[in-house]
Design a protein around this motif. Structure first.
Motif: not given
Length: 220
Positions: A33-43, A207-216
């Motif tokens: 969960w922690d290192e998964a890439a941020v999904p593309a905007a259409a995913s 409990y988790t790592g630094d989970t990345p996410f995108e704000v659009v």
């Protein structure tokens, strides 16, 4: 939904290892969960102008399961939120042995109550969710036991699932979210005797790592 659980192999303060529970509770497949890439905007899981729907890897709608209207951020497929719109942080579930009769523990551990899942719930004090940790925009939100939404059975084992209250909307760009859990005393899951693999410590811990996410920006 195929629940995920996190083991307490706290090798560093920045990363906790997430496992998928399969085969009657044996942790076999690691999920990042922690290192998964941020999904593309259409995913899948990307918010639109319609109803929010965060789908787990097996297709379960987490918004429906957890009764959450806002965009959920957490699973790898759900890492996009709309700018300035409230969002909810979900994080890996915690599974335990089904009952006291089947539970096994480290030699010197004694649960506070017989049933392992009840022991976790009794000791669970809440979480601290840190947004953009280590940056000038870092901000923390502290919540109590209300983030524990429900216990979901999977392959004969109970899994506690989590979702925060709605968090304030953010400016567009890449952000991170990190979860620290708080327990009143040590808890072991009853699934094994390895303290690093099967127990959570007292006090506050990552409990988790630094989970990345995108704000659009909102789509027209």
């Amino acid at each position: 939904m195929k629940p995920t659980r996190i083991r307490a192999a706290l090798v560093s303060a920045a990363l906790a290892t997430v496992l998928t529970a399969v085969g009657g509770g044996t942790a076999q497949a690691r999920q990042s969960w922690d290192e998964a890439a941020v999904p593309a905007a259409a995913s899948g899981g990307t918010p639109t102008t319609g109803r929010n729907s965060c789908l787990s890897t097996d297709g379960t709608d987490l918004n429906a399961l957890l009764t959450v209207r806002e965009q959920i951020i957490g699973p790898p497929a759900c890492r996009v939120a709309v700018a300035r719109k409230p969002w909810v942080r979900s994080f890996p579930s915690w599974g335990t042995a089904a009952d006291a009769a089947s539970a096994v523990y480290p030699a010197d551990y004694v649960p506070s109550v017989p049933k392992p899942q009840d022991d976790f719930i009794l000791k669970f004090l809440g979480v601290r969710i840190v947004q953009d940790i280590g940056t000038p925009h870092e901000r923390s939100f502290t919540f109590g036991p209300e983030v524990l939404q429900l216990v979901v059975p999977f392959e004969g084992l109970p899994f506690a699932t989590f979702a925060s209250p709605a968090l304030p909307g953010l400016k567009s760009g890449t952000h991170t979210t990190t979860v620290f859990m708080r327990l009143s005393s040590e808890h072991c899951d009853g699934l094994g005797t390895d303290r690093e693999e099967n127990c959570l410590p007292a006090g506050e811990f990552p409990y988790t790592g630094d989970t990345p996410f995108e704000v659009v920006k909102r789509h027209a």
